[in-house]
Design an enzyme around this catalytic site. Sequence first.
Site, PDB file in Angstrom:
ATOM      1  N   ASN A   9       0.946  -1.491  -0.325  1.00  0.00           N
ATOM      2  CA  ASN A   9       0.019   0.180   0.325  1.00  0.00           C
ATOM      3  C   ASN A   9       0.608   1.455   0.185  1.00  0.00           C
ATOM      4  O   ASN A   9       1.350   1.671   1.414  1.00  0.00           O
ATOM      5  CB  ASN A   9      -0.720  -0.419   1.616  1.00  0.00           C
ATOM      6  CG  ASN A   9      -1.784   1.349   1.465  1.00  0.00           C
ATOM      7  OD1 ASN A   9      -2.015   1.719   0.762  1.00  0.00           O
ATOM      8  ND2 ASN A   9      -2.084   1.826   2.313  1.00  0.00           N
ATOM      9  N   TRP A  10       1.120   1.366  -1.301  1.00  0.00           N
ATOM     10  CA  TRP A  10       1.945   2.755  -0.996  1.00  0.00           C
ATOM     11  C   TRP A  10       1.196   4.404  -0.804  1.00  0.00           C
ATOM     12  O   TRP A  10       2.329   5.563  -0.695  1.00  0.00           O
ATOM     13  CB  TRP A  10       2.274   3.506  -3.187  1.00  0.00           C
ATOM     14  CG  TRP A  10       3.367   2.432  -3.379  1.00  0.00           C
ATOM     15  CD1 TRP A  10       4.015   1.125  -2.475  1.00  0.00           C
ATOM     16  CD2 TRP A  10       4.224   2.144  -5.045  1.00  0.00           C
ATOM     17  NE1 TRP A  10       4.797   0.063  -3.390  1.00  0.00           N
ATOM     18  CE2 TRP A  10       4.946   1.093  -4.927  1.00  0.00           C
ATOM     19  CE3 TRP A  10       3.984   2.813  -6.135  1.00  0.00           C
ATOM     20  CZ2 TRP A  10       5.581   0.284  -5.921  1.00  0.00           C
ATOM     21  CZ3 TRP A  10       3.718   2.079  -6.920  1.00  0.00           C
ATOM     22  CH2 TRP A  10       5.671   1.345  -6.580  1.00  0.00           C
ATOM     23  N   LYS A  11       0.180   4.630  -0.402  1.00  0.00           N
ATOM     24  CA  LYS A  11      -0.818   5.167   0.139  1.00  0.00           C
ATOM     25  C   LYS A  11       0.034   6.398  -0.624  1.00  0.00           C
ATOM     26  O   LYS A  11       0.360   6.521  -1.764  1.00  0.00           O
ATOM     27  CB  LYS A  11      -0.640   5.437   1.148  1.00  0.00           C
ATOM     28  CG  LYS A  11       0.241   4.312   2.413  1.00  0.00           C
ATOM     29  CD  LYS A  11      -0.131   4.567   3.625  1.00  0.00           C
ATOM     30  CE  LYS A  11      -0.193   3.497   4.412  1.00  0.00           C
ATOM     31  NZ  LYS A  11       0.280   3.424   5.860  1.00  0.00           N
ATOM     32  N   GLU A  98      -6.338   5.285   7.803  1.00  0.00           N
ATOM     33  CA  GLU A  98      -6.239   6.615   7.131  1.00  0.00           C
ATOM     34  C   GLU A  98      -7.554   7.298   6.544  1.00  0.00           C
ATOM     35  O   GLU A  98      -7.979   8.486   6.660  1.00  0.00           O
ATOM     36  CB  GLU A  98      -5.184   6.472   6.409  1.00  0.00           C
ATOM     37  CG  GLU A  98      -4.409   6.403   7.226  1.00  0.00           C
ATOM     38  CD  GLU A  98      -3.189   5.493   6.318  1.00  0.00           C
ATOM     39  OE1 GLU A  98      -2.675   5.583   5.215  1.00  0.00           O
ATOM     40  OE2 GLU A  98      -1.995   5.624   7.222  1.00  0.00           O
ATOM     41  N   GLU A 168      -5.355  -4.632  11.136  1.00  0.00           N
ATOM     42  CA  GLU A 168      -4.472  -3.423  11.381  1.00  0.00           C
ATOM     43  C   GLU A 168      -5.204  -2.592  12.349  1.00  0.00           C
ATOM     44  O   GLU A 168      -5.831  -1.886  12.468  1.00  0.00           O
ATOM     45  CB  GLU A 168      -4.354  -2.211  10.436  1.00  0.00           C
ATOM     46  CG  GLU A 168      -4.625  -3.016   8.887  1.00  0.00           C
ATOM     47  CD  GLU A 168      -3.651  -2.157   8.018  1.00  0.00           C
ATOM     48  OE1 GLU A 168      -2.414  -2.178   7.190  1.00  0.00           O
ATOM     49  OE2 GLU A 168      -4.169  -1.373   7.132  1.00  0.00           O
ATOM     50  N   GLY A 174       2.666   2.484  10.682  1.00  0.00           N
ATOM     51  CA  GLY A 174       3.561   3.526  10.245  1.00  0.00           C
ATOM     52  C   GLY A 174       4.042   3.970  12.049  1.00  0.00           C
ATOM     53  O   GLY A 174       4.913   5.450  11.357  1.00  0.00           O
TER      54      GLY A 174
END
Length: 254
Positions: A9-11, A98, A168, A174
């Site tokens: 997941n490169w966001k 997010e 998650e 993060g």
Amino acid sequence: MKKFFIIANWKLNGSKKMIANFFKHLKFHSSTYLKKNTIIIAPPTIYLERVYKNINNMNIMLGAQNIDINLQGAFTGENSVLMLQDIGVKYVIVGHSERRLLHYETDDIIAKKFHLIKKFNLIPILCIGETEIDKKNGQTQTIIKKQLNSIFKKLGKSAFKNTIIAYEPIWAIGTGLSANPEDVQCIHKFIKSYIEKYDLINAEDITVQYGGSINHCNAKKFIEQPDINGFLIGNSSLSSEEFLKIIRIAHDIT
Ligand code: PGA
């Protein structure tokens, strides 16, 4: 032998240069390691087609990070599931914390998106998980049940067929502080038994990934847990070296 799903997941990260370097490295080093498990890359929408061209013949699937709840029309700035399907996307992340927290997506909105993804034969990757306060208050299972119930409410008894769930814990995303693998194993077992109770699917056919500060140093202990079926990886998926190290570890253990 278990099938493992590794999702990048490169966001909101990446560039043309980053993508060129990432795939140059992956193509050079990876051919044998990509065959066994399912590898999915979810770049920002603007780079989906560029990534799609790069993964041609590589045993990597294309994932998207979000869709709109509408299929078409006057919805400035959005992308629909039909458009993603049109350009070769197979998996869509939905309900990431997010988006829940920064974009105010409710369980109801997430259930609508999940439904649309399934309706158009793509595979949703449903993110669920508790905050640090929920964990401290012993509310992890209650939060998870609530998040799963909203999907059941919208889709009924076959809600979780052909889907992926990503557990998650929000406090682990993060932060560099991954959860304890044994604790995650217990929660994954709980998720599977809860779904099995209300869905027609069997527990062994449910895929539950873990996400939250995975890297090549901690990956092994998670992969060894019987009910952890994959990873959703943020930071460590941005470097092809680090991402490939995790893929190799999974390849050797699964
Ligand atoms: P992280 O992100 O690996 O950087 O913790 C995981 C995620 O948000 O999916």
